[in-house]
Design a protein around this motif. Structure first.
Motif, PDB file in Angstrom:
ATOM      1  N   TYR A 257      -9.056   6.656   0.570  1.00 32.26           N
ATOM      2  CA  TYR A 257     -10.995   6.477   0.678  1.00 32.26           C
ATOM      3  C   TYR A 257     -12.143   7.660  -0.460  1.00 32.26           C
TER       4      TYR A 257
ATOM      5  N   PRO B  22       1.432  -1.090  -0.568  1.00 38.35           N
ATOM      6  CA  PRO B  22       0.096   0.201   0.404  1.00 38.35           C
ATOM      7  C   PRO B  22       0.714   1.494  -0.580  1.00 38.35           C
TER       8      PRO B  22
ATOM      9  N   ASP C  85      -9.807  -2.986  -1.017  1.00 31.66           N
ATOM     10  CA  ASP C  85     -10.223  -3.681  -0.063  1.00 31.66           C
ATOM     11  C   ASP C  85      -8.962  -4.214   0.373  1.00 31.66           C
ATOM     12  N   ASN C  86      -7.493  -4.517   0.051  1.00 33.13           N
ATOM     13  CA  ASN C  86      -6.728  -5.475   0.763  1.00 33.13           C
ATOM     14  C   ASN C  86      -5.400  -3.771   0.406  1.00 33.13           C
ATOM     15  N   ILE C  87      -5.747  -3.396   0.918  1.00 39.04           N
ATOM     16  CA  ILE C  87      -4.816  -1.471   1.082  1.00 39.04           C
ATOM     17  C   ILE C  87      -5.216  -1.451   2.988  1.00 39.04           C
ATOM     18  N   HIS C  88      -4.467  -1.890   4.003  1.00 34.82           N
ATOM     19  CA  HIS C  88      -4.614  -2.111   4.701  1.00 34.82           C
ATOM     20  C   HIS C  88      -4.438  -0.837   5.227  1.00 34.82           C
ATOM     21  N   HIS C  89      -5.256  -0.060   6.623  1.00 34.42           N
ATOM     22  CA  HIS C  89      -5.452   1.208   7.167  1.00 34.42           C
ATOM     23  C   HIS C  89      -4.618   2.596   5.899  1.00 34.42           C
ATOM     24  N   PRO C  90      -6.521   2.384   4.745  1.00 35.72           N
ATOM     25  CA  PRO C  90      -6.347   3.411   3.840  1.00 35.72           C
ATOM     26  C   PRO C  90      -6.155   4.693   4.522  1.00 35.72           C
TER      27      PRO C  90
END
Length: 298
Positions: A119, A82, A109-114
């Motif tokens: 967003y 990310p 959805d595969n990005i942790h803590h976007p």
């Protein structure tokens, strides 16, 4: 400097350049694993920053859904997510522009803590695909999250979703959040609030937003003129246009004139029409034929 090494090492920067360009009838994966590319002798010691800049550049002008998916795969192979927010954002918007919102969601959805930036990008992508209620759901996640908060770019995107979905109450709730977080004085956010209230035909709140704006640009004035004119409040639209004409710094532009003409036509106000005609001459917009046609039609 970090480098990238592969199980089968190939040399030649030309290989990577061609892979990013994505020629027809070729696969990055087959090129990487089978070394069938004419220039694919070895790919060694490419810096990660160089790879990132190549992929970011390519992601800005994706021409097809196939290209978007190939770039997504390349970025994943080189572990750019990310960390590389701009490339991720470009791909999310590319997927949306080709109508593939499921791939956009999968990437996000595969990005942790976007970040708030990502967003906002997803909300914009969902709005592009007219998935307005899903966009509202994402906004609710931001509002409830402990590690991020909405910013001045969040609200224009989500207010557009509210306007397009005609969810007036949610838009008014978001207006309250805007005030609470201190974004009420932001001219960009204020302009979007004007457009939102105009779209849902809430003219009282549109007027209130305009009156409370400390800073106004030409978009603000054009927005309020459009809101009144398109909703049948012709006198108010003409009054705002005349107020704009008295401003010391700002002057009506072509958009201002086109926005107020329907109000003149609706009132059959010859005096106001002649005055606007004078503004067109002084602003040298009389040569713009579509405007001339609207003036004659009015």
């Amino acid at each position: 400097m970090p480098t990238v090494t592969l199980g089968k090492q190939f040399s030649s920067h030309m290989f990577f350049y061609h892979a990013i360009r994505l020629p027809s009838k070729s696969s990055f994966f087959s090129t990487l694993t089978e070394a069938r590319w004419p220039h694919a002798i070895a790919l060694k010691s490419l810096s990660l920053s160089y790879i990132r800049s190549c992929i970011l550049g390519a992601s800005i002008s994706v021409k097809s859904l196939c290209e978007a998916k190939q770039l997504h795969a390349i970025a994943t192979i080189f572990s750019l997510f990310p960390r590389d927010g701009p490339t991720c954002a470009n791909l999310v918007l590319s997927y949306a522009s080709f109508g593939d919102i499921s791939s956009a969601r999968l990437l996000f959805d595969n990005i942790h803590h976007p970040s708030t930036f990502l967003y906002n990008t997803l909300i914009r992508a969902l709005t592009i695909c007219e998935a307005h209620h899903e966009a509202l759901s994402i906004y609710n996640q931001i509002a409830k999250a402990a590690f991020i908060r909405p910013d001045d770019h969040t609200f224009p995107f989500i207010l557009k979703a509210c306007a397009d979905a005609s969810v007036t109450q949610k838009g008014m709730e978001i207006h309250g959040t805007i005030t609470k977080l201190g974004f009420g004085r932001d001219v960009f956010v204020g302009n979007t609030l004007l457009s939102f209230y105009g779209a849902v035909k809430n003219l009282n709140d549109a007027k209130k937003v305009f009156d409370e704006m400390l800073d106004r640009d030409i978009i603000t004035w054009n927005s309020v003129i459009t809101v009144f004119s398109t909703n049948g409040f012709f006198l108010e639209a003409i009054d705002r246009f005349l107020e704009l004409n008295l401003e010391c710094i700002l002057r009506p532009n072509l958009v201002s004139i086109v926005s107020v003409l329907p109000a003149c036509a609706g009132l059959e106000d010859e005096k106001s029409t002649r005055q606007i005609h004078g503004n067109m001459e002084s602003a040298q917009t009389l040569l713009h034929l579509p405007t001339c046609f609207r003036l004659v039609g009015g």
